[in-house]
Motif scaffolding. Structure first.
Motif, PDB file in Angstrom:
ATOM      1  N   SER A  13      36.764  13.437  47.763  1.00 60.42           N
ATOM      2  CA  SER A  13      36.376  13.249  49.333  1.00 60.42           C
ATOM      3  C   SER A  13      37.010  14.138  49.542  1.00 60.42           C
ATOM      4  O   SER A  13      37.189  13.601  51.276  1.00 60.42           O
ATOM      5  CB  SER A  13      36.659  11.337  48.922  1.00 60.42           C
ATOM      6  OG  SER A  13      37.535  11.257  49.283  1.00 60.42           O
ATOM      7  N   ASP A  14      37.991  15.077  49.588  1.00 50.43           N
ATOM      8  CA  ASP A  14      39.013  15.346  50.552  1.00 50.43           C
ATOM      9  C   ASP A  14      38.354  17.098  50.925  1.00 50.43           C
ATOM     10  O   ASP A  14      38.455  17.404  50.218  1.00 50.43           O
ATOM     11  CB  ASP A  14      40.380  15.614  49.496  1.00 50.43           C
ATOM     12  CG  ASP A  14      41.764  15.977  50.726  1.00 50.43           C
ATOM     13  OD1 ASP A  14      42.535  15.481  51.027  1.00 50.43           O
ATOM     14  OD2 ASP A  14      41.627  17.869  50.597  1.00 50.43           O
ATOM     15  N   LEU A  15      38.387  17.167  51.964  1.00 44.62           N
ATOM     16  CA  LEU A  15      37.778  17.980  52.328  1.00 44.62           C
ATOM     17  C   LEU A  15      38.602  19.348  52.216  1.00 44.62           C
ATOM     18  O   LEU A  15      37.912  20.210  52.077  1.00 44.62           O
ATOM     19  CB  LEU A  15      37.174  18.056  54.125  1.00 44.62           C
ATOM     20  CG  LEU A  15      36.039  16.851  54.183  1.00 44.62           C
ATOM     21  CD1 LEU A  15      35.387  16.658  55.471  1.00 44.62           C
ATOM     22  CD2 LEU A  15      35.107  17.074  53.172  1.00 44.62           C
ATOM     23  N   GLU A  16      40.084  19.571  52.305  1.00 41.21           N
ATOM     24  CA  GLU A  16      40.675  20.483  52.529  1.00 41.21           C
ATOM     25  C   GLU A  16      40.816  20.904  50.641  1.00 41.21           C
ATOM     26  O   GLU A  16      40.189  22.088  50.153  1.00 41.21           O
ATOM     27  CB  GLU A  16      42.340  19.685  52.440  1.00 41.21           C
ATOM     28  CG  GLU A  16      43.303  20.964  52.600  1.00 41.21           C
ATOM     29  CD  GLU A  16      44.800  20.223  53.120  1.00 41.21           C
ATOM     30  OE1 GLU A  16      44.881  20.758  54.199  1.00 41.21           O
ATOM     31  OE2 GLU A  16      45.318  20.157  52.481  1.00 41.21           O
ATOM     32  N   ALA A  17      40.767  19.773  49.940  1.00 36.40           N
ATOM     33  CA  ALA A  17      40.300  20.380  47.823  1.00 36.40           C
ATOM     34  C   ALA A  17      39.193  20.830  48.305  1.00 36.40           C
ATOM     35  O   ALA A  17      39.279  21.638  47.077  1.00 36.40           O
ATOM     36  CB  ALA A  17      40.569  18.733  47.719  1.00 36.40           C
ATOM     37  N   ALA A  18      38.412  20.331  48.335  1.00 36.24           N
ATOM     38  CA  ALA A  18      36.697  21.047  47.904  1.00 36.24           C
ATOM     39  C   ALA A  18      36.930  22.146  48.864  1.00 36.24           C
ATOM     40  O   ALA A  18      36.271  23.574  47.986  1.00 36.24           O
ATOM     41  CB  ALA A  18      36.138  20.854  49.422  1.00 36.24           C
ATOM     42  N   ALA A  19      37.422  23.028  50.097  1.00 37.45           N
ATOM     43  CA  ALA A  19      37.502  23.424  50.460  1.00 37.45           C
ATOM     44  C   ALA A  19      38.115  24.764  49.683  1.00 37.45           C
ATOM     45  O   ALA A  19      38.125  26.310  49.945  1.00 37.45           O
ATOM     46  CB  ALA A  19      38.131  23.775  51.939  1.00 37.45           C
ATOM     47  N   SER A  20      39.509  24.739  49.359  1.00 38.92           N
ATOM     48  CA  SER A  20      39.957  25.303  48.552  1.00 38.92           C
ATOM     49  C   SER A  20      39.489  25.373  46.913  1.00 38.92           C
ATOM     50  O   SER A  20      39.768  26.346  45.996  1.00 38.92           O
ATOM     51  CB  SER A  20      41.682  25.063  48.044  1.00 38.92           C
ATOM     52  OG  SER A  20      41.676  24.852  48.892  1.00 38.92           O
ATOM     53  N   CYS A  21      37.844  24.732  46.518  1.00 36.11           N
ATOM     54  CA  CYS A  21      37.409  25.837  45.601  1.00 36.11           C
ATOM     55  C   CYS A  21      36.046  26.083  45.499  1.00 36.11           C
ATOM     56  O   CYS A  21      35.680  26.322  46.468  1.00 36.11           O
ATOM     57  CB  CYS A  21      37.370  23.266  44.478  1.00 36.11           C
ATOM     58  SG  CYS A  21      38.934  22.917  43.652  1.00 36.11           S
ATOM     59  N   THR A  22      35.554  27.108  44.533  1.00 33.96           N
ATOM     60  CA  THR A  22      34.561  27.836  44.379  1.00 33.96           C
ATOM     61  C   THR A  22      33.970  26.676  45.180  1.00 33.96           C
ATOM     62  O   THR A  22      32.461  27.467  45.398  1.00 33.96           O
ATOM     63  CB  THR A  22      34.537  28.510  43.285  1.00 33.96           C
ATOM     64  OG1 THR A  22      36.243  29.113  42.285  1.00 33.96           O
ATOM     65  CG2 THR A  22      33.183  29.186  43.368  1.00 33.96           C
ATOM     66  N   ARG A  23      33.570  25.695  44.385  1.00 33.82           N
ATOM     67  CA  ARG A  23      32.032  24.922  44.537  1.00 33.82           C
ATOM     68  C   ARG A  23      33.099  23.479  44.868  1.00 33.82           C
ATOM     69  O   ARG A  23      34.216  23.081  44.092  1.00 33.82           O
ATOM     70  CB  ARG A  23      31.069  24.997  42.760  1.00 33.82           C
ATOM     71  CG  ARG A  23      30.574  25.865  43.545  1.00 33.82           C
ATOM     72  CD  ARG A  23      29.342  26.154  44.553  1.00 33.82           C
ATOM     73  NE  ARG A  23      28.823  27.116  44.266  1.00 33.82           N
ATOM     74  CZ  ARG A  23      29.187  28.940  44.452  1.00 33.82           C
ATOM     75  NH1 ARG A  23      29.751  28.699  45.245  1.00 33.82           N
ATOM     76  NH2 ARG A  23      27.906  29.712  44.003  1.00 33.82           N
ATOM     77  N   ALA A  24      31.726  22.365  45.404  1.00 34.76           N
ATOM     78  CA  ALA A  24      32.458  20.878  44.812  1.00 34.76           C
ATOM     79  C   ALA A  24      31.574  19.611  45.386  1.00 34.76           C
ATOM     80  O   ALA A  24      30.532  20.098  45.755  1.00 34.76           O
ATOM     81  CB  ALA A  24      33.049  20.428  46.597  1.00 34.76           C
ATOM     82  N   ILE A  25      31.633  18.701  45.030  1.00 34.37           N
ATOM     83  CA  ILE A  25      31.093  17.605  44.973  1.00 34.37           C
ATOM     84  C   ILE A  25      31.468  16.898  45.434  1.00 34.37           C
ATOM     85  O   ILE A  25      32.455  16.292  45.331  1.00 34.37           O
ATOM     86  CB  ILE A  25      30.282  17.238  43.094  1.00 34.37           C
ATOM     87  CG1 ILE A  25      29.585  18.980  42.621  1.00 34.37           C
ATOM     88  CG2 ILE A  25      29.833  16.182  43.634  1.00 34.37           C
ATOM     89  CD1 ILE A  25      29.243  18.223  41.075  1.00 34.37           C
ATOM     90  N   ILE A  26      31.047  16.478  47.152  1.00 36.74           N
ATOM     91  CA  ILE A  26      31.577  15.165  47.771  1.00 36.74           C
ATOM     92  C   ILE A  26      31.315  14.023  47.567  1.00 36.74           C
ATOM     93  O   ILE A  26      30.161  14.105  47.662  1.00 36.74           O
ATOM     94  CB  ILE A  26      31.437  16.024  49.272  1.00 36.74           C
ATOM     95  CG1 ILE A  26      31.553  17.588  49.825  1.00 36.74           C
ATOM     96  CG2 ILE A  26      32.410  15.034  50.199  1.00 36.74           C
ATOM     97  CD1 ILE A  26      33.035  17.747  49.232  1.00 36.74           C
ATOM     98  N   MET A  27      32.444  13.118  47.794  1.00 33.65           N
ATOM     99  CA  MET A  27      32.333  11.818  47.606  1.00 33.65           C
ATOM    100  C   MET A  27      32.152  11.121  48.527  1.00 33.65           C
ATOM    101  O   MET A  27      33.220  11.527  49.274  1.00 33.65           O
ATOM    102  CB  MET A  27      33.435  12.186  46.401  1.00 33.65           C
ATOM    103  CG  MET A  27      32.891  12.350  45.294  1.00 33.65           C
ATOM    104  SD  MET A  27      31.672  11.848  44.417  1.00 33.65           S
ATOM    105  CE  MET A  27      31.269   9.952  43.421  1.00 33.65           C
ATOM    106  N   PRO A  28      32.108   9.639  48.798  1.00 37.19           N
ATOM    107  CA  PRO A  28      31.823   9.247  50.281  1.00 37.19           C
ATOM    108  C   PRO A  28      33.808   8.782  50.317  1.00 37.19           C
ATOM    109  O   PRO A  28      34.342   8.671  49.103  1.00 37.19           O
ATOM    110  CB  PRO A  28      31.671   7.600  49.919  1.00 37.19           C
ATOM    111  CG  PRO A  28      30.363   8.354  48.726  1.00 37.19           C
ATOM    112  CD  PRO A  28      31.169   9.903  47.779  1.00 37.19           C
ATOM    113  N   LYS A  29      34.390   8.651  51.198  1.00 43.54           N
ATOM    114  CA  LYS A  29      35.415   8.311  51.780  1.00 43.54           C
ATOM    115  C   LYS A  29      35.777   7.294  51.431  1.00 43.54           C
ATOM    116  O   LYS A  29      37.081   7.313  51.145  1.00 43.54           O
ATOM    117  CB  LYS A  29      35.711   8.967  53.342  1.00 43.54           C
ATOM    118  CG  LYS A  29      35.901   9.637  53.784  1.00 43.54           C
ATOM    119  CD  LYS A  29      36.851  10.380  53.586  1.00 43.54           C
ATOM    120  CE  LYS A  29      37.858  11.866  54.604  1.00 43.54           C
ATOM    121  NZ  LYS A  29      38.839  12.738  53.817  1.00 43.54           N
ATOM    122  N   GLU A  30      34.710   6.576  51.417  1.00 36.97           N
ATOM    123  CA  GLU A  30      35.520   4.695  51.603  1.00 36.97           C
ATOM    124  C   GLU A  30      35.844   4.785  50.086  1.00 36.97           C
ATOM    125  O   GLU A  30      36.360   3.079  49.802  1.00 36.97           O
ATOM    126  CB  GLU A  30      34.246   4.116  51.578  1.00 36.97           C
ATOM    127  CG  GLU A  30      33.802   4.028  52.607  1.00 36.97           C
ATOM    128  CD  GLU A  30      32.343   5.114  53.308  1.00 36.97           C
ATOM    129  OE1 GLU A  30      32.878   5.970  52.527  1.00 36.97           O
ATOM    130  OE2 GLU A  30      31.005   5.153  53.534  1.00 36.97           O
TER     131      GLU A  30
END
Lengths: 381, 381
Positions: free
Chosen positions: B322-339
């Motif tokens: 759910s960390d957008l910085e981690a997501a942006a640093s990877c080739t692909r991401a699956i974004i989970m709810p922040k809560e």
């Protein structure tokens, strides 16, 4: 020497410990290391018989005293803390200590202490940190916490002046000299040996095994080097594989897989023969490479039954064994001396694995002393 | 839905639990499951929110009573015994129990009991067997030995009439119905949930987390299905990979790797982000695929630092976070709810992993319900 089917047999030649160059002139002319300087990794693999003998001489009495002290403390749990190759030695120690002493053993999860900051109840525990360098901050932090919480702490290291020595109640040292190669070999078997001495010292009754013959068996294992030098040619293009061991030989599977990952960049999975059947066996298709440790003893029937399954699946199997039936059922085999029984097998049986990784790296044109992305001491928390 | 960089974002649609066919009409015409019968594995993945809610309702009070009983017995060690996916659930249980209760936990080596026939001193131990079927002979043999030796024994199983139920002092049941797919999904998260209830019951003080929201978070995780259906196309020819997790999310790495091995025949290694740096990182070259679990919490900085290292190595990284910085640093991401915080993350975070494996198998033309060489119950000793 390889026979017609390419199987490796001991050729009876003594390995020269003072050699800094490979002596063997192999039967094929595709391989010739005669004029190459040996890698540090190969040199240190060859130093193991002498290093093991020195460690027995230097540490046995101290560890026997430690055993008497610990018996008075009523230890009811042993916790082992390590990373990398040292963690593989701890995995071996776990089996040997539980089997020999009856005291339950837990392989620690360092982050429980270092990041989640849990306070575990370790009052009657013996907590043993294992680290070649003695510099691993996470390992040392777990040892400090455990000691503060009442545990008796022991460090197993190769560096008598390391940070680890200052945070533990007692230190057990390897006596094989500094390890210069990045890939651990002589410190791995040195750590295993210290677990033998400790298990012997903690046992209520004298164990059925003795580690006295291990240095000689290690020397016998080194005799496989010329055969393995030829054998590795067949694996130059292997990209992934599974390494299987179980029980006392389970840690050997982890260690060979780690060596293949570190020095040959092979994606090497590691499993017990039982866990392998609970899912991962589905990966196996025709020619899938599986390397098996099959020393004698209670594990052998299970490993042989797995070998039968691999034959049905037309897998490509390489076995390290003294069992000729197991050898005949595999695609390739490294044959070990019959005299090596299950309790002393783990050290001599990992040596052909170390040789396999070091020589395969060389055959692939890689330098096993300079694995990409690695340095000798890795700092993690 | 994938954005232009191919990252998957929650699309806000509720997953229909009664669906037996995939509802999503995807934006590309390369994918269309509209007219295909859903695999049992996908059906059972979708059943998890309801199964988890039923298990909480049915077991919470019994487990609270068990906790009160065990506190009187002065438990100083918890031993977990399992194989396969159940062993991965046990690996999660190990972290959660140690962190929440302060009682040291050991993951049992079954062969120490079944083959080496060691008599461990387990008088003040709680020994927990975990088995979907309750039929694993090795697990049950360890439980019998432990009980004979004075341990209090608990079985975690999906089968109320299994052999396991007859050898333990108390049974904790999952209430998600029989699992028909060979690859465990709803029983895996059911086992994890029972560890939450047990940790809560054994804790000296009320834990900071509660598992009440987990079924809803699991439902939120299922919303990723359409995005993952597109994402898997990119991985159809992936032959090997590494899956990384740490701490409470470490078992997720083991479980996703096992699912990839079982259903997609991908050689999938699994490591903690710390262990990965102690050697195996040497395997990573340009485009080497690494899948990372990066939930929020104390582990995130370490995982993000590993992601930075992977960027330098030009690895191909897929992160569940759910960390957008981690997501942006990877080739692909699956974004989970922040809560979803770190303590409740393990169940909802494994769900995109389960979906990834089931949908990738399908995309590869494999049937995830019929992994080659496997059956639902594996018998080993």
């Amino acid at each position: 020497m390889a026979n017609r089917k390419g199987r490796a047999f001991p050729n009876g030649r003594r390995h020269s410990r003072k050699a800094t160059r490979l002596r063997c002139l192999t039967v094929t002319n595709t391989i010739c290391l005669e004029n190459k300087t040996l890698s540090l990794m190969l040199q240190e693999i060859a130093e193991q018989p002498a290093a093991l003998a020195r460690t027995i001489d230097a540490e046995r009495e101290k560890i026997a005293r430690l055993g008497r002290l610990l018996k008075q403390r009523d230890i009811d749990l042993i916790v082992l803390v390590a990373r990398g190759s040292s963690d593989n030695a701890a995995l071996f120690g776990r089996y040997l200590l539980e089997i020999t002493t009856g005291i339950p053993v837990s392989l620690s999860a360092p982050s429980v202490h270092t990041l989640y900051r849990a306070k575990l109840n370790l009052q009657h525990a013996l907590v043993i940190g294992v680290s070649q360098s003695g510099a691993g901050e996470d390992i040392n932090q777990v040892l400090e916490n455990a000691r503060a919480g009442g545990a008796y702490t022991v460090g197993i290291t190769n560096e008598p002046s390391s940070a680890m020595v200052n945070v533990v109640d007692e230190t057990l040292l390897m006596h094989g000299g500094r390890e210069r190669a990045v890939a651990a070999t002589k410190t791995f078997t040195g750590q295993m040996l210290l677990f033998y001495l400790l298990a012997e010292a903690l046992a209520e009754t004298r164990p059925a095994w003795s580690c006295a013959a291990i240095p000689d068996f290690a020397a016998r294992a080194l005799e496989q080097q010329p055969a393995i030098l030829e054998l590795v040619q067949r694996y130059v293009f292997m990209e992934n594989c599974v390494v299987v061991g179980r029980g006392l030989a389970y840690a050997n599977a982890y260690e060979l897989a780690l060596k293949l990952m570190e020095t040959c960049y092979v994606v090497a999975e590691r499993f017990s023969s039982a866990d392998f059947l609970h899912g991962p066996v589905a990966m196996v298709e025709r020619h899938f490479p599986v390397i098996l440790f099959a020393p004698p003893g209670v594990m052998l029937p299970g490993v042989k039954s797995l070998i039968g399954r691999l034959q049905e699946l037309h897998a490509d199997s390489l076995v390290i064994t003294s069992d000729l039936e197991a050898a005949a059922s595999c695609t390739r085999a490294i044959i070990m001396p019959k005299e090596i029984d299950e309790f002393v097998a783990p050290i001599p049986y990992i040596i052909p694995g170390q040789l396999f990784a070091a020589l395969l790296a060389d055959a692939k044109g890689l330098n096993p002393d300079q694995p990409r992305s690695l340095s000798k001491v890795t700092r993690t928390l």
